[in-house]
Design a protein around this motif. Structure first.
Motif, PDB file in Angstrom:
ATOM      1  N   THR A 145       0.824  -1.194   0.000  1.00 51.90           N
ATOM      2  CA  THR A 145       0.000   0.000   0.000  1.00 51.90           C
ATOM      3  C   THR A 145       0.866   1.255   0.000  1.00 51.90           C
ATOM      4  OG1 THR A 145      -1.739  -1.158   1.208  1.00 51.90           O
ATOM      5  CG2 THR A 145      -1.812   1.257   1.212  1.00 51.90           C
ATOM      6  N   VAL A 146       0.562   2.179  -0.918  1.00 51.82           N
ATOM      7  CA  VAL A 146       1.336   3.411  -1.037  1.00 51.82           C
ATOM      8  C   VAL A 146       0.866   4.412   0.007  1.00 51.82           C
ATOM      9  CG1 VAL A 146       1.943   5.332  -2.548  1.00 51.82           C
ATOM     10  CG2 VAL A 146       1.681   3.024  -3.496  1.00 51.82           C
ATOM     11  N   SER A 147       1.823   5.035   0.702  1.00 52.86           N
ATOM     12  CA  SER A 147       1.487   6.056   1.690  1.00 52.86           C
ATOM     13  C   SER A 147       1.025   7.328   0.987  1.00 52.86           C
ATOM     14  CB  SER A 147       2.702   6.357   2.572  1.00 52.86           C
ATOM     15  OG  SER A 147       3.087   5.200   3.290  1.00 52.86           O
ATOM     16  N   THR A 148      -0.011   7.944   1.517  1.00 56.92           N
ATOM     17  CA  THR A 148      -0.586   9.124   0.864  1.00 56.92           C
ATOM     18  C   THR A 148      -0.796  10.260   1.850  1.00 56.92           C
ATOM     19  OG1 THR A 148      -2.859   8.381   1.255  1.00 56.92           O
ATOM     20  CG2 THR A 148      -1.810   7.689  -0.813  1.00 56.92           C
TER      21      THR A 148
ATOM     22  N   PHE B  66      -4.661  17.517 -10.482  1.00 51.16           N
ATOM     23  CA  PHE B  66      -4.083  16.171 -10.474  1.00 51.16           C
ATOM     24  C   PHE B  66      -2.577  16.183 -10.236  1.00 51.16           C
ATOM     25  CE2 PHE B  66      -3.894  17.599 -14.883  1.00 51.16           C
ATOM     26  CZ  PHE B  66      -2.674  17.142 -15.354  1.00 51.16           C
ATOM     27  N   THR B  67      -2.082  15.012  -9.835  1.00 53.09           N
ATOM     28  CA  THR B  67      -0.648  14.738  -9.786  1.00 53.09           C
ATOM     29  C   THR B  67      -0.388  13.487 -10.613  1.00 53.09           C
ATOM     30  OG1 THR B  67      -0.826  13.357  -7.796  1.00 53.09           O
ATOM     31  CG2 THR B  67      -0.398  15.716  -7.468  1.00 53.09           C
ATOM     32  N   ILE B  68       0.863  13.291 -10.990  1.00 55.21           N
ATOM     33  CA  ILE B  68       1.270  12.105 -11.743  1.00 55.21           C
ATOM     34  C   ILE B  68       2.373  11.420 -10.949  1.00 55.21           C
ATOM     35  CG2 ILE B  68       2.164  11.209 -13.931  1.00 55.21           C
ATOM     36  CD1 ILE B  68       1.102  13.724 -15.285  1.00 55.21           C
ATOM     37  N   ASP B  69       2.175  10.155 -10.578  1.00 53.31           N
ATOM     38  CA  ASP B  69       3.171   9.467  -9.763  1.00 53.31           C
ATOM     39  C   ASP B  69       4.292   8.897 -10.622  1.00 53.31           C
ATOM     40  OD1 ASP B  69       2.294   7.038 -10.856  1.00 53.31           O
ATOM     41  OD2 ASP B  69       0.970   6.598  -9.162  1.00 53.31           O
ATOM     42  N   ASN B  70       5.244   8.201  -9.980  1.00 56.38           N
ATOM     43  CA  ASN B  70       6.417   7.700 -10.702  1.00 56.38           C
ATOM     44  C   ASN B  70       6.108   6.538 -11.622  1.00 56.38           C
ATOM     45  OD1 ASN B  70       5.982   5.709  -8.799  1.00 56.38           O
ATOM     46  ND2 ASN B  70       7.889   6.083  -7.663  1.00 56.38           N
ATOM     47  N   LYS B  71       4.863   6.058 -11.593  1.00 57.84           N
ATOM     48  CA  LYS B  71       4.427   5.033 -12.535  1.00 57.84           C
ATOM     49  C   LYS B  71       3.508   5.629 -13.597  1.00 57.84           C
ATOM     50  CE  LYS B  71       4.781   1.224  -9.226  1.00 57.84           C
ATOM     51  NZ  LYS B  71       4.055   0.115  -8.547  1.00 57.84           N
ATOM     52  N   ASN B  72       3.497   6.974 -13.651  1.00 51.23           N
ATOM     53  CA  ASN B  72       2.689   7.722 -14.613  1.00 51.23           C
ATOM     54  C   ASN B  72       1.198   7.461 -14.464  1.00 51.23           C
ATOM     55  OD1 ASN B  72       4.575   9.305 -16.486  1.00 51.23           O
ATOM     56  ND2 ASN B  72       5.500   7.260 -16.474  1.00 51.23           N
TER      57      ASN B  72
ATOM     58  N   SER C  90       5.812   8.936 -23.891  1.00 50.64           N
ATOM     59  CA  SER C  90       6.117   7.521 -24.137  1.00 50.64           C
ATOM     60  C   SER C  90       5.676   6.648 -22.972  1.00 50.64           C
ATOM     61  CB  SER C  90       7.614   7.334 -24.408  1.00 50.64           C
ATOM     62  OG  SER C  90       8.381   7.805 -23.310  1.00 50.64           O
ATOM     63  N   ALA C  91       5.846   7.139 -21.745  1.00 50.06           N
ATOM     64  CA  ALA C  91       5.437   6.362 -20.578  1.00 50.06           C
ATOM     65  C   ALA C  91       3.925   6.235 -20.508  1.00 50.06           C
ATOM     66  CB  ALA C  91       5.981   7.003 -19.305  1.00 50.06           C
ATOM     67  N   HIS C  92       3.202   7.298 -20.839  1.00 54.29           N
ATOM     68  CA  HIS C  92       1.741   7.238 -20.845  1.00 54.29           C
ATOM     69  C   HIS C  92       1.240   6.332 -21.967  1.00 54.29           C
ATOM     70  CE1 HIS C  92       0.499  10.236 -17.809  1.00 54.29           C
ATOM     71  NE2 HIS C  92       1.671  10.797 -18.066  1.00 54.29           N
TER      72      HIS C  92
ATOM     73  N   SER D 137      -9.908  18.984  -2.758  1.00 56.33           N
ATOM     74  CA  SER D 137      -9.165  18.146  -1.836  1.00 56.33           C
ATOM     75  C   SER D 137      -8.746  16.888  -2.590  1.00 56.33           C
ATOM     76  CB  SER D 137     -10.013  17.781  -0.611  1.00 56.33           C
ATOM     77  OG  SER D 137      -9.284  16.962   0.286  1.00 56.33           O
ATOM     78  N   LEU D 138      -7.454  16.640  -2.624  1.00 59.09           N
ATOM     79  CA  LEU D 138      -6.917  15.543  -3.426  1.00 59.09           C
ATOM     80  C   LEU D 138      -6.070  14.616  -2.567  1.00 59.09           C
ATOM     81  CD1 LEU D 138      -6.252  14.211  -6.222  1.00 59.09           C
ATOM     82  CD2 LEU D 138      -4.312  15.804  -6.351  1.00 59.09           C
ATOM     83  N   THR D 139      -6.340  13.322  -2.637  1.00 58.14           N
ATOM     84  CA  THR D 139      -5.494  12.317  -2.011  1.00 58.14           C
ATOM     85  C   THR D 139      -4.459  11.863  -3.024  1.00 58.14           C
ATOM     86  OG1 THR D 139      -7.325  11.551  -0.616  1.00 58.14           O
ATOM     87  CG2 THR D 139      -5.450  10.066  -0.884  1.00 58.14           C
ATOM     88  N   THR D 140      -3.175  11.925  -2.644  1.00 53.62           N
ATOM     89  CA  THR D 140      -2.108  11.619  -3.595  1.00 53.62           C
ATOM     90  C   THR D 140      -0.913  11.029  -2.855  1.00 53.62           C
ATOM     91  OG1 THR D 140      -0.829  12.561  -5.432  1.00 53.62           O
ATOM     92  CG2 THR D 140      -1.063  13.912  -3.459  1.00 53.62           C
ATOM     93  N   PRO D 141      -0.066  10.239  -3.525  1.00 50.76           N
ATOM     94  CA  PRO D 141       1.092   9.626  -2.865  1.00 50.76           C
ATOM     95  C   PRO D 141       2.033  10.657  -2.248  1.00 50.76           C
ATOM     96  CG  PRO D 141       0.681   8.554  -4.958  1.00 50.76           C
ATOM     97  CD  PRO D 141      -0.214   9.761  -4.910  1.00 50.76           C
ATOM     98  N   GLU D 142       2.681  10.265  -1.153  1.00 47.57           N
ATOM     99  CA  GLU D 142       3.603  11.165  -0.474  1.00 47.57           C
ATOM    100  C   GLU D 142       4.851  11.401  -1.322  1.00 47.57           C
ATOM    101  OE1 GLU D 142       5.608   9.768   3.020  1.00 47.57           O
ATOM    102  OE2 GLU D 142       5.627   7.679   2.322  1.00 47.57           O
ATOM    103  N   GLY D 143       5.535  12.514  -1.037  1.00 45.45           N
ATOM    104  CA  GLY D 143       6.780  12.835  -1.719  1.00 45.45           C
ATOM    105  C   GLY D 143       6.702  14.149  -2.465  1.00 45.45           C
ATOM    106  N   ASN D 144       7.799  14.484  -3.115  1.00 40.39           N
ATOM    107  CA  ASN D 144       7.864  15.700  -3.925  1.00 40.39           C
ATOM    108  C   ASN D 144       7.204  15.447  -5.276  1.00 40.39           C
ATOM    109  OD1 ASN D 144       9.349  17.063  -1.933  1.00 40.39           O
ATOM    110  ND2 ASN D 144      11.263  16.198  -2.690  1.00 40.39           N
TER     111      ASN D 144
END
Length: 394
Positions: free
Chosen positions: A33-36, A58-64, A346-348, A78-85
């Motif tokens: 489970t990813v921390s958010t 929106f945000t885009i995570d490291n898995k696009n 390309s990743a998308h 209000s947006l729930t999104t993975p932790e980090g920069n």
């Protein structure tokens, strides 16, 4: 010998167990489970005071993968999104014309609040308008904090002039004698051809009331179905200037996204001028009805227009050159239209996204048409927020 063999097997099994590592390891077959955290804020127009509903955040995570929500009618989100920069993206429409990117740090189980000064929608598009006799959409654009350049009717005859813009507003009464110098501007086939090429290549236009003549032909206005000229076939939409002055009560905002962005789904519309353009018929597979009175459409839009014979000529501001609009597939199947940096394409593409809007063609722009418009007096009531929505979503 048998005991020795069993001992070796036991040691091998213990070795394999130890090689699995600690609980911190993550494998595709056994995801963790990813921390958010939460990101909250309020979307404003550039003026810093007008809240904007219906913006995608929106945000885009490291898995696009895209984590998204929409701003409420009061602009809050209000947006729930993975932790980090990460980067918080705020867009209206498809994101090509108005967007903002905010670097943020999301902390686990904490709420990050975005300052209102950072969540204002920036204008990326170059906007032009044709001055009208009964319309002043440029006043609403300016009140939101954005800029539009006045061009003349004759500028529409020069594609090199209009191709530098992303959006062109065609005010009601802008095809009159004062603008064209002739009582029969319906013969200006180069204007219709240029508008066709403009939309086909991604430019968007808005026309109101008598400016229907730009779409289907006619002089100052459209007297009947089948007028000479235009670039949209009469089988797709047909107008006639037979509207009477009066108030249309209990009109319905039939587009759910528009209603959510506005915060209301009914309104009264004051048609204080006679002989306004009534839509006689339209193709529902081509046009989407946004506002209506009973079964009568009062505001429509499409992004299905394209002319295969038009030349492929880039239109719009150079600021969009490193961005592109895509249809992103979400895990729950609710596909969303967003604009991303071309370097991320390309990743998308690898997980099934495709170029262009999730509806309509892959390259054409939007066409909005309203039977109502904004008068210079400003007495437009609830149609004001609707026109603000149109501006930001072209």
């Amino acid at each position: 010998m048998r005991q020795k063999y069993l001992f070796i097997m036991l040691c091998g099994l213990l070795l394999l167990v130890n090689c699995k590592g600690s609980d911190d390891s993550v494998t595709p077959e056994d995801p963790k489970t990813v921390s958010t955290g939460q990101v909250e804020g309020k979307v404003f127009a550039k003026n810093g005071t007008k809240p904007i509903g219906g913006a995608i955040v929106f945000t885009i995570d490291n898995k696009n993968q895209v984590h998204h929500t929409y701003s409420n009618a009061d602009g809050t989100f209000s947006l729930t999104t993975p932790e980090g920069n990460t980067t918080l993206h705020i867009q209206t429409g498809n994101g090509l014309n108005f967007r903002t990117e905010v670097p943020i740090t999301v902390k686990k189980n904490e709420t990050t609040t975005v300052a209102g000064t950072d969540s204002k929608l920036n204008q990326v598009a170059k906007i032009a308008y044709i001055k009208g006799s009964f319309d002043k959409i440029e006043d609403i654009i300016a009140s939101l904090g954005y800029t539009a350049t006045e061009i003349s009717y004759h500028d529409l005859k020069n594609f090199n002039t209009i191709s530098q813009y992303d959006i062109i507003f065609l005010n009601c009464g802008s095809r009159g004698f004062a603008q064209t110098g002739t009582s029969a501007p319906g013969n200006d086939l180069d204007v219709f051809s240029n508008l066709s090429t403009f939309v086909t290549n991604g430019g968007s236009i808005y026309s109101s009331d008598w400016a229907a003549a730009y779409l289907v032909g006619g002089g100052m206005n459209v007297d009947y179905c089948g007028m000479y000229g235009g670039f949209i076939d009469d089988t797709l939409i047909c107008f006639k200037n037979i509207g009477n002055a009066g108030i249309y009560t209990n009109c319905n905002v039939s587009n759910t996204a528009l209603a959510a962005a506005l915060g209301f789904n009914t309104l009264d519309i004051d048609y204080d001028m006679s002989s306004w353009e009534k839509i006689q018929n339209y193709d529902p597979t081509f046009w989407e009805v946004m506002v209506q009175k009973g079964n009568e459409p009062l505001m429509v839009r499409t992004n299905h227009y394209t002319n295969k014979t038009d030349p492929k000529i880039p239109v719009g501001t150079s600021l969009n050159n490193n961005h592109m609009t895509i249809c992103h597939h979400t895990p729950n199947g609710n596909n969303i239209t967003i604009t991303i940096n071309q370097n991320a394409w390309s990743a998308h593409q690898a997980h099934g996204d495709y170029v262009g809007s999730c509806t309509g063609s892959t390259s054409s722009g939007n066409i909005y048409y309203t039977t109502f418009h904004n008068h210079a007096s400003g007495n437009i009531g609830k149609t004001g927020p609707i026109l603000e929505y149109v501006i930001l979503n072209l």
